[in-house]
Design an enzyme around this catalytic site. Structure first.
Site, PDB file in Angstrom:
ATOM      1  N   ALA A   1       0.787  -1.666  -0.044  1.00  0.00           N
ATOM      2  CA  ALA A   1       0.025   0.370   0.057  1.00  0.00           C
ATOM      3  C   ALA A   1       0.968   1.045  -0.142  1.00  0.00           C
ATOM      4  CB  ALA A   1      -0.757  -0.381   1.455  1.00  0.00           C
TER       5      ALA A   1
ATOM      6  N   ARG B   1      -0.875  -4.028  14.726  1.00  0.00           N
ATOM      7  CA  ARG B   1       0.040  -3.209  13.978  1.00  0.00           C
ATOM      8  C   ARG B   1       0.336  -1.858  15.300  1.00  0.00           C
ATOM      9  NH1 ARG B   1      -1.254  -3.066   7.626  1.00  0.00           N
ATOM     10  NH2 ARG B   1      -1.729  -5.491   8.269  1.00  0.00           N
TER      11      ARG B   1
ATOM     12  N   LYS C   1      -4.654 -14.461  -2.193  1.00  0.00           N
ATOM     13  CA  LYS C   1      -3.611 -14.330  -1.517  1.00  0.00           C
ATOM     14  C   LYS C   1      -3.751 -14.169  -0.061  1.00  0.00           C
ATOM     15  CE  LYS C   1       0.067 -10.367  -1.117  1.00  0.00           C
ATOM     16  NZ  LYS C   1      -0.526 -10.209   0.223  1.00  0.00           N
TER      17      LYS C   1
ATOM     18  N   HIS D   1       1.264 -12.342   4.388  1.00  0.00           N
ATOM     19  CA  HIS D   1       0.921 -10.376   5.028  1.00  0.00           C
ATOM     20  C   HIS D   1       2.447 -10.431   4.884  1.00  0.00           C
ATOM     21  CE1 HIS D   1      -2.706  -7.992   3.804  1.00  0.00           C
ATOM     22  NE2 HIS D   1      -0.899  -7.445   3.943  1.00  0.00           N
TER      23      HIS D   1
ATOM     24  N   GLY E   1       7.315 -13.377   1.386  1.00  0.00           N
ATOM     25  CA  GLY E   1       7.277 -13.411   2.297  1.00  0.00           C
ATOM     26  C   GLY E   1       8.399 -13.529   2.514  1.00  0.00           C
ATOM     27  N   GLY E   2       9.507 -12.827   3.677  1.00  0.00           N
ATOM     28  CA  GLY E   2      11.005 -13.294   3.552  1.00  0.00           C
ATOM     29  C   GLY E   2      11.975 -13.434   2.732  1.00  0.00           C
TER      30      GLY E   2
ATOM     31  N   ARG F   1      14.432 -12.433   0.653  1.00  0.00           N
ATOM     32  CA  ARG F   1      15.458 -11.334   0.587  1.00  0.00           C
ATOM     33  C   ARG F   1      16.784 -11.491  -0.177  1.00  0.00           C
ATOM     34  NH1 ARG F   1      11.873  -9.616   1.789  1.00  0.00           N
ATOM     35  NH2 ARG F   1      10.840  -8.545   3.613  1.00  0.00           N
TER      36      ARG F   1
ATOM     37  N   GLY G   1       7.940  -8.011  -0.997  1.00  0.00           N
ATOM     38  CA  GLY G   1       7.276  -6.949  -1.073  1.00  0.00           C
ATOM     39  C   GLY G   1       7.911  -5.997  -0.137  1.00  0.00           C
TER      40      GLY G   1
END
Ligand SMILES: Cc1cc2nc3c(=O)[nH]c(=O)nc-3n(C[C@H](O)[C@H](O)[C@H](O)COP(=O)(O)O)c2cc1C
Ligand SMILES: CCCCC(=O)C(=O)O
Length: 322
Positions: A39, A124, A187, A211, A243-244, A246, A265
């Site tokens: 976002a 969060r 997703k 997520h 997710g993760g 890298r 992401g």
């Protein structure tokens, strides 16, 4: 990210030419690496999602645009010729969701990604502490205000709870399929039960995702449940993972466990914040370079050469000792 998962390289393979290219839902991509929907890119860089999309085009990779983008779908579509998928949420105002889907179709987005792990926003705490404010999202101008006022801390949370339709369920996939011909990926699947259900309701693919660990605490690391999902779908639809991721080695491990491609992401947002379009290009290029090197050092010339036998889980290592 992949504690206990090691790579089993094969040697004396002619790896003088490595080909990372692939097709994703029939669309060409220079590597099995897509940009995950995240976002509000203008919080990272003033050019926002337009810069990200241009980087995707330059790298010949696919970008998934977030429903909650800070540039409109029209602005992103007219900025470049990247293949774009559109991520969306189902809002209580289903007319808004239907309208956004129509706009994505009209603007040449090639697939839809329905995020299913967010009937409500996760708690969060950083957002609450920092009093996170969601800016007015231009896609929704004239439709609904995203500048919600609350005294509870996170405005994003207040906005989300006012808009997200927590009643969304499997039966609604039929409604979504009736309003669009575009392929729909879901997703946020983390179990074999839901993977089987996804195949039954006719979605075009699954994104194994938690997520980015932003929703449910104690949700599993996606790499640890990828194979469960892959085995459940029995090759009937493609499975993706985020997710993760890298490093190129992370991409390689996901492919070995059956993912067709991965989505990235945070690294994209970091690149965007550092150097706009150029920064995103660099992030994607680094991952591609690392994947290419990993393939060479593991004895794989093509993505189809990356097999289950190229990785070993901690569990398998333990079992071999018993
Ligand atoms: C800042 C931020 C915003 C995000 N926004 C969305 C979103 O709008 N829609 C969505 O489906 N996922 C969203 N995600 C989740 C990502 O699509 C993805 O699942 C996750 O970031 C992948 O993990 P990674 O960041 O470790 O690569 C967001 C993640 C982050 C970090
Ligand atoms: C209401 C969802 C907010 C965007 C999102 O998905 C995220 O921040 O992770």
């Amino acid at each position: 990210m992949t504690y206990g998962l090691s790579i089993r390289p094969r040697v004396l393979v002619n790896v003088s030419r490595i080909d990372m290219s692939t097709t994703i839902l029939g669309f060409n991509s220079s590597a099995p690496i897509m940009i995950a929907p995240t976002a509000m890119h203008k919080l990272a860089h003033q050019e926002g999602e337009v810069a990200t999309a241009r980087a995707a085009a330059a790298c010949n990779t696919i970008m998934a645009l977030s429903f909650m983008s800070t540039c409109t779908v029209e602005e992103v579509a007219s900025s470049c010729n990247a293949v774009r998928f559109f991520q969306f949420y189902v809002y209580k105002r289903r007319d808004i969701t239907a309208l956004m889907v129509q706009r994505a179709v009209r603007n040449g987005f090639k697939a839809l990604i329905l995020t299913v792990d967010t009937p409500r926003l996760g708690r969060r705490e950083a957002d609450i502490k920092n009093k996170m404010i969601a800016p007015q999202l231009k896609n929704f101008e004239g439709l609904l205000s995203t500048e919600v006022v609350t005294d509870k801390g996170s405005n994003l949370e207040a906005f989300a709870s006012g808009t997200l339709d927590a009643s969304l369920c499997w039966e609604d996939i039929g409604w979504l399929r009736s309003i669009t011909d575009l392929p729909i990926l879901i997703k946020g699947v983390l179990t074999h039960e839901d993977a089987i259900r996804a195949v039954e309701v006719g979605v075009a693919g699954i994104v194994v995702s938690n997520h980015g660990a932003r929703q449910l605490d104690y949700a599993p690391a996606t790499i640890n449940v990828l194979e469960e999902v892959v085995l459940a779908v029995q090759g009937k639809i493609p499975v993706f993972l985020d997710g993760g991721i890298r490093r190129g080695t992370d991409v390689f491990k996901a492919l070995a466990l059956g993912a067709q491609a991965v989505l990235i992401g945070r690294p994209v947002i970091y690149g965007l914040a550092a150097k706009g379009e150029h920064g995103v290009r660099r992030v994607i290029q680094m991952l591609k370079d690392e994947l290419e090197l990993t393939m060479a050092l593991s004895g794989c010339c093509h993505l189809k050469d990356i097999a289950r036998s190229h990785v070993r889980t901690g569990h398998e290592r333990l079992q071999s000792r018993i």
